[in-house]
Write a protein that holds these residues in place. Structure first.
Motif, PDB file in Angstrom:
ATOM      1  N   CYS A 225       0.793  -1.226   0.000  1.00 32.79           N
ATOM      2  CA  CYS A 225       0.000   0.000   0.000  1.00 32.79           C
ATOM      3  C   CYS A 225       0.827   1.278   0.000  1.00 32.79           C
ATOM      4  CB  CYS A 225      -0.946   0.003   1.196  1.00 32.79           C
ATOM      5  SG  CYS A 225      -2.549   0.707   0.764  1.00 32.79           S
ATOM      6  N   CYS A 295      -3.115  -4.943  -2.781  1.00 31.87           N
ATOM      7  CA  CYS A 295      -3.627  -4.103  -1.695  1.00 31.87           C
ATOM      8  C   CYS A 295      -4.727  -3.219  -2.278  1.00 31.87           C
ATOM      9  CB  CYS A 295      -2.483  -3.319  -1.049  1.00 31.87           C
ATOM     10  SG  CYS A 295      -2.839  -2.911   0.679  1.00 31.87           S
ATOM     11  N   CYS A 296      -4.931  -2.041  -1.716  1.00 34.82           N
ATOM     12  CA  CYS A 296      -6.098  -1.219  -2.056  1.00 34.82           C
ATOM     13  C   CYS A 296      -6.331  -1.101  -3.561  1.00 34.82           C
ATOM     14  CB  CYS A 296      -5.940   0.171  -1.460  1.00 34.82           C
ATOM     15  SG  CYS A 296      -5.903   0.121   0.333  1.00 34.82           S
TER      16      CYS A 296
END
Ligand SMILES: [Zn+2]
Length: 312
Positions: A225, A295-296
């Protein structure tokens, strides 16, 4: 419980982890600013569906929906006193999803049990430690220990300390996980690509981060991230980590680019497509990453593309 152990597996081949939880919860209807951890109790079906989608996409390792589950983070929602309950439930939902996918998921074909590993997810508490902030390190460590203990009680195989932007907080969290009895601890830092190299928000380097992780006894060192990090930058980070721990396990969970606010729709979007990110996976593994995931902004489609890039 972890037989074959995650570490043994990661030493012999790349292990594929899951993708984002937070952005998937929002897709599933979680209101912006609402407490996602509450869904472990109130909407466990929706959380389990996200876990199952990742497992069916080929993830061999999933994270509990407990990123903001420390009592310090939950206090913002008035839920501090429910920390143990929400973390334990989060682990139980993830473990249940692994069991439910079992024979139908893509993970089944790759060999003996367990079909997938579950790591209890611990994110930052959302403030600064003293002397910069008002939270004493002892208080943070106790909160992380409480969270880790509940995650392990719910059946998590180990603990992931992730998206840490300050090494003093990372130390508290890894120490808390250890004190809770975690046999496996992964530590992962969010770096920003700056003009002088990769740095945490507090200006710390990858070398300092790895030193702190190893000092606290983390079994796996990693990054996730980041800001302004594309897949090539993640490969550079993995190479540096690998040089620092030649015999260790390096964890990389790459976000799908830097989030961008789409004004017209008032929503945050990520530009990293499954194909774009997956194209960088072989180089990431060559650079030394042993456990890779998203991740995001990443989705089950990203993880499916990662699986294909790994020849699965
Ligand atoms: Zn993220």
């Amino acid at each position: 419980m972890t037989s074959p152990s995650l570490l043994d597996a990661a030493r012999s081949r790349p292990v594929l982890a899951d993708g984002a939880m937070g952005t998937q919860l929002q897709e599933a209807g979680l209101a912006a600013g609402a407490c996602g951890e509450l869904w472990n109790v109130e909407r466990p079906d929706r959380v389990a569906a996200i876990h199952r989608a990742y497992l069916e996409a080929g993830a061999e390792l999933i994270l509990t929906n407990t990123f903001g589950g420390s009592r310090l983070a939950l206090a913002r929602h008035g839920l501090a006193e429910r920390a143990a309950e929400l973390n334990r439930a989060g682990a139980e939902v993830a473990v249940g999803a692994v069991g439910a996918v079992g024979a139908v998921g893509a993970v089944e074909v790759r060999g003996p049990a367990p079909q997938a590993w579950v790591l209890g997810d611990i994110g930052p508490f959302g403030g600064l430690l003293a002397p910069l902030g008002e939270t004493e390190p002892d208080e943070a460590q106790a909160a992380f220990e409480e969270q880790a203990a509940a995650l392990l009680a719910g059946g998590a195989h180990g603990i992931l300390v992730e998206t840490m932007t300050a090494l003093d907080e990372l130390r508290c969290a890894v120490r808390g996980a250890r004190r809770a009895g975690a046999k496996l601890v992964v530590a992962s830092v969010a770096f920003d690509a700056t003009r002088v190299g990769f740095r945490t928000m507090m200006g710390e380097t990858p070398d300092q981060a790895v030193a702190a992780m190893l000092e606290e006894g983390a079994d796996v060192v990693g990054a996730n991230c980041g800001s302004r990090l594309d897949m090539a930058a993640y490969a550079d980070l993995a190479r540096r980590f690998r040089a620092l721990v030649p015999d260790g396990i390096v964890w990389i969970k790459a976000n799908a680019g830097t989030p961008r606010l789409e004004i017209a729709n008032a929503r945050v979007v990520y530009d990293g497509t499954p194909a774009n990110l997956a194209a960088g996976v072989p180089a990431l593994v060559d650079a030394g990453a042993s456990i890779v995931g998203g991740c995001c902004g990443t989705t089950p489609a990203h993880i499916r593309a990662f699986a294909r890039a790994l020849g699965r």
